[in-house]
Design a protein around this motif. Structure first.
Motif, PDB file in Angstrom:
ATOM      1  N   GLU A   1    -106.375 -19.864 -26.509  1.00  0.00           N
ATOM      2  CA  GLU A   1    -106.907 -18.505 -26.632  1.00  0.00           C
ATOM      3  C   GLU A   1    -106.148 -17.530 -25.739  1.00  0.00           C
ATOM      4  O   GLU A   1    -105.962 -16.356 -26.082  1.00  0.00           O
ATOM      5  CB  GLU A   1    -108.394 -18.500 -26.280  1.00  0.00           C
ATOM      6  CG  GLU A   1    -109.265 -19.213 -27.320  1.00  0.00           C
ATOM      7  CD  GLU A   1    -110.713 -19.346 -26.874  1.00  0.00           C
ATOM      8  OE1 GLU A   1    -110.991 -19.030 -25.701  1.00  0.00           O
ATOM      9  OE2 GLU A   1    -111.548 -19.767 -27.696  1.00  0.00           O
ATOM     10  N   GLN A   2    -105.700 -18.020 -24.569  1.00  0.00           N
ATOM     11  CA  GLN A   2    -104.959 -17.158 -23.650  1.00  0.00           C
ATOM     12  C   GLN A   2    -103.549 -16.876 -24.146  1.00  0.00           C
ATOM     13  O   GLN A   2    -103.057 -15.748 -24.058  1.00  0.00           O
ATOM     14  CB  GLN A   2    -104.891 -17.804 -22.263  1.00  0.00           C
ATOM     15  CG  GLN A   2    -106.219 -17.823 -21.522  1.00  0.00           C
ATOM     16  CD  GLN A   2    -106.122 -18.585 -20.210  1.00  0.00           C
ATOM     17  OE1 GLN A   2    -105.061 -19.098 -19.855  1.00  0.00           O
ATOM     18  NE2 GLN A   2    -107.224 -18.659 -19.482  1.00  0.00           N
TER      19      GLN A   2
ATOM     20  N   GLU B   1    -109.106 -23.099 -24.310  1.00  0.00           N
ATOM     21  CA  GLU B   1    -108.990 -21.932 -23.435  1.00  0.00           C
ATOM     22  C   GLU B   1    -107.532 -21.496 -23.310  1.00  0.00           C
ATOM     23  O   GLU B   1    -107.213 -20.295 -23.362  1.00  0.00           O
ATOM     24  CB  GLU B   1    -109.571 -22.237 -22.052  1.00  0.00           C
ATOM     25  CG  GLU B   1    -111.074 -22.426 -22.009  1.00  0.00           C
ATOM     26  CD  GLU B   1    -111.512 -23.794 -22.513  1.00  0.00           C
ATOM     27  OE1 GLU B   1    -110.629 -24.650 -22.759  1.00  0.00           O
ATOM     28  OE2 GLU B   1    -112.732 -23.997 -22.680  1.00  0.00           O
TER      29      GLU B   1
END
Length: 669
Positions: free
Chosen positions: A262-263, A259
């Motif tokens: 991806e950020q 996560e």
């Protein structure tokens, strides 16, 4: 009643001038602290009350007991005198302030009087003298025999001289006060230092006292204003760095999440914006003492790695207006990949800076950017395809055990010990000899154990240390799935790296197991009488502590207890032992990297071990066995024997009737 008047002969106008100067001094001192705090808070300080309370013991040990600082005896004593001299004088100033402002509510001389006043005077004199001695010792070290790794600027000398003059004028002012105030003459003996300065002023007038007061006071205010600048900022940041440290044990890296990748669009530490405020705070806590660099095995053999300089290079960029525009490329590749992850720098740092975490984060970024090649890149590809760094097929994982009756773990049956062979134990000939000796000892002690065989994969330690985090997580999750399907009580391994990863890092992904290093378990067997050894059967032995067993996991007693049982007397220790051991050079993925013959940490370590005169070097790590074995062969010291502790135990085992062989649950090799 013994006491003294605050602001003795200082007029109201002069007091007002003093307060204005004090406010200016405080503002100047607060400026760098508040500016840096803004950076830390913007990046996000990870604060937990429970975690902070857990670190109070560490704070007491590092700050007030100077546990790590005193490891360098001369410098440690000088720093201790400086620290407590300044601290006690500061406390004394606070007491005077409380007396002065409390008089508005409780009347004059409500606190600073009688035995309390006399005790304070004596204490302040003693610690003021300690401060003077500490300053002189520090000046001598910096000006006459400064270590190469110690950070130094002319301003360091300037500040010490300022502090020295301010302290001396403080004694001068105390003597002047004793001389100018007849009511205090009867108590001169309670000022063991100040009374000697009073002899300089046999007929001092109030005007003379005021003049001396105005010499001392601006010097003190200047010292306060200068205190948080430069390396002295650590006085405020080092205690915070210790208190706000993450609860992860030494050697346990923080996992990355998909996560987050991806950020941010990247993995690891590419800019300072990728570090949280707690880590940035720890960079500001560096006091530039150089202890980390002094302890670094790569630096000691001439490699470019300098842990202190890595911290300072990154800290310098914190002045940038936007941390996302900074870059960790100020750390060159050669320095970055020279690190063995031995954690000697972390152990030595009084400010609790985690250099290895920082290096690991930058490695992750560069691996993610595809900036890794050579033999270590080949190793990672083999690890991904064959699940072991040697690149051999899983079907060969039990080749080491030919001729031995070793049961394979069966999900339908529970065993007491699951023996984790490890990739080195399965594929490296010298480590295979260790595993065969260990199995023989387990059989002699009638231990119920089993191995995973082809189901076992690399724990992922090499991948995580090099920076291939998601390969590590993949291997960890696959191993955990296999382990959770098997019934066992404890995991036993002869590899400190496997030991650390299984015990301390697999819990990050739900794999919670009781894990023992083979020296710990063998010591239990010997203590319990299940292994009977012939005492005095071995020649003089010295022992090499593996970094990940001794320093990272704190196990130094079990190996020594076993070896002392063999010899019947204490070990012949090298200069560096226990948690101060010297790294063999294999950690951090360096086992699979090219190494210049003149820059091998293992060569330095072998020479130190040979200097003990011992005929046998005992080991408890397969990587150490490979690295030290190669260097020992180069040294051509053929009379010195290198062996794992399990091999030495097996050679000294008193013959007993062997127990019946275990029944294999699936197959025997």
């Amino acid at each position: 009643m013994p006491t003294r008047t605050i602001f003795f002969h200082i007029s109201g106008f002069q007091q007002a001038c003093f307060y204005i100067l004090a406010l200016i001094s405080t503002a100047v001192a607060l400026f760098p602290i508040l500016r840096r705090a803004q950076i830390w808070l913007r990046a996000g300080l990870s604060f937990s009350l429970k975690q902070t309370l857990q670190h109070l013991t560490s704070l007491a040990g590092e700050v007030f007991a100077h546990r790590r600082v005193l490891r360098r005896r001369y410098a440690g004593i000088a720093h201790l005198l400086l620290f407590y001299g300044m601290l006690v004088l500061f406390i004394g100033t606070c007491i005077v302030a409380i007396e002065h402002y409390g008089a508005f509510f409780f009347g004059p001389h409500w606190l600073y009087r009688g035995w309390f006043y006399l005790t304070c005077k004596t204490t302040l004199d003693i610690f003021g003298l300690a401060l003077v001695i500490g300053i002189l010792l520090t000046l001598l070290r910096r000006l006459l025999f400064r270590p190469k790794v110690l950070g130094h600027t002319p301003w360091d000398t300037g500040f010490l001289l300022l502090l020295f003059i301010a302290t001396l004028t403080g004694f001068l002012l105390e003597g002047a006060g004793l001389a100018a105030d007849p009511s205090r003459h009867a108590y001169n003996t309670y000022s063991p230092i100040g009374r000697w300065f009073a002899l300089l002023f046999p007929h001092l007038s109030p005007t003379g006292y005021v003049l001396i007061w105005w010499v001392h006071t601006p010097l003190v205010l200047a010292t306060i204003a200068a205190l948080p600048y430069g390396r002295r900022l650590h006085l405020f940041t080092a205690p915070l760095s210790i208190l706000l440290q993450p609860s992860r044990p030494m050697g346990v890296l923080e996992p990355e999440t998909m996560e987050k990748v991806e950020q941010t669009g990247r993995i690891g530490v590419g800019t300072l914006a990728d570090l949280n405020g707690t880590f940035l705070l720890s960079l500001d806590a560096c006091m530039e003492c150089g202890r980390c660099t002094e302890a670094c095995p790569a630096y000691a053999v001439g490699k470019p790695l300098d842990p202190k300089q890595i911290v300072l290079s990154l800290r310098q960029q914190m002045w940038a207006p936007d941390l996302s525009e900074t870059t960790t490329d100020v750390i060159d590749d050669e320095s970055l990949w020279a690190c063995t992850n031995c954690h000697a720098c972390v152990r030595e740092c009084p400010a609790a800076i985690r250099h290895v975490d920082l290096i690991g984060g930058i490695r992750r970024y560069r691996v993610g950017e595809g900036r890794l090649s050579g033999s270590v890149g080949t190793m990672l590809r083999q690890l991904a395809s064959q699940k072991n760094p040697w690149g051999l097929p899983p079907s060969q994982r039990m080749e080491w055990a030919k001729g031995l009756e070793i049961p394979l773990a069966d999900p339908g049956q529970k065993t007491d010990i699951l023996l984790w062979v490890g990739c080195a134990g399965a594929f490296e000939p010298r480590a295979q000899a260790t595993m065969r000796a260990l199995v023989s000892l387990l059989n002699a002690a009638d231990v119920r154990f089993a191995v995973l065989g082809p189901q076992e994969q690399c724990t992922g330690d090499p991948a995580r240390r090099i920076g291939e985090e998601f390969l590590f997580q993949q291997l960890a999750s696959e191993n955990i799935a296999v382990l959770n399907s098997i019934g066992f009580s404890r995991i036993l391994t002869a590899c400190p790296h496997c030991f650390h990863t299984l015990k301390n890092e697999y819990p990050q992904f739900g794999g919670n197991y009781e894990v023992l290093h083979h020296t710990q378990f063998l010591q239990q067997l010997v203590q319990g009488g299940r292994l009977k050894l012939e005492r005095g059967a071995q020649t003089a032995i010295t022992y090499h502590d593996p970094c990940f067993l001794a320093r990272v996991n704190g196990e130094v007693e079990a190996p020594r207890a076993l070896l002392q049982t063999l010899m019947g007397h204490p070990l012949t220790e090298p200069e560096h032992y226990g948690d101060r051991t010297l790294c063999c050079g294999a950690g951090g993925g360096r086992m699979w990297m090219e190494e210049a013959g003149t820059q091998r940490p293992s060569t330095r370590r072998v020479q130190e071990l040979l200097s003990t005169g011992a005929q046998t070097i005992a080991l408890s790590c397969p990587f150490c066995k490979v690295m030290l074995g190669d260097s020992l062969a180069i040294s051509q010291q053929n009379a010195t024997h290198l062996a794992d502790i399990s091999e030495l135990l097996l050679a000294s085992l008193i013959n007993t009737d062997p127990p019946p062989p275990q029944m294999a649950t699936k197959q025997s090799v």
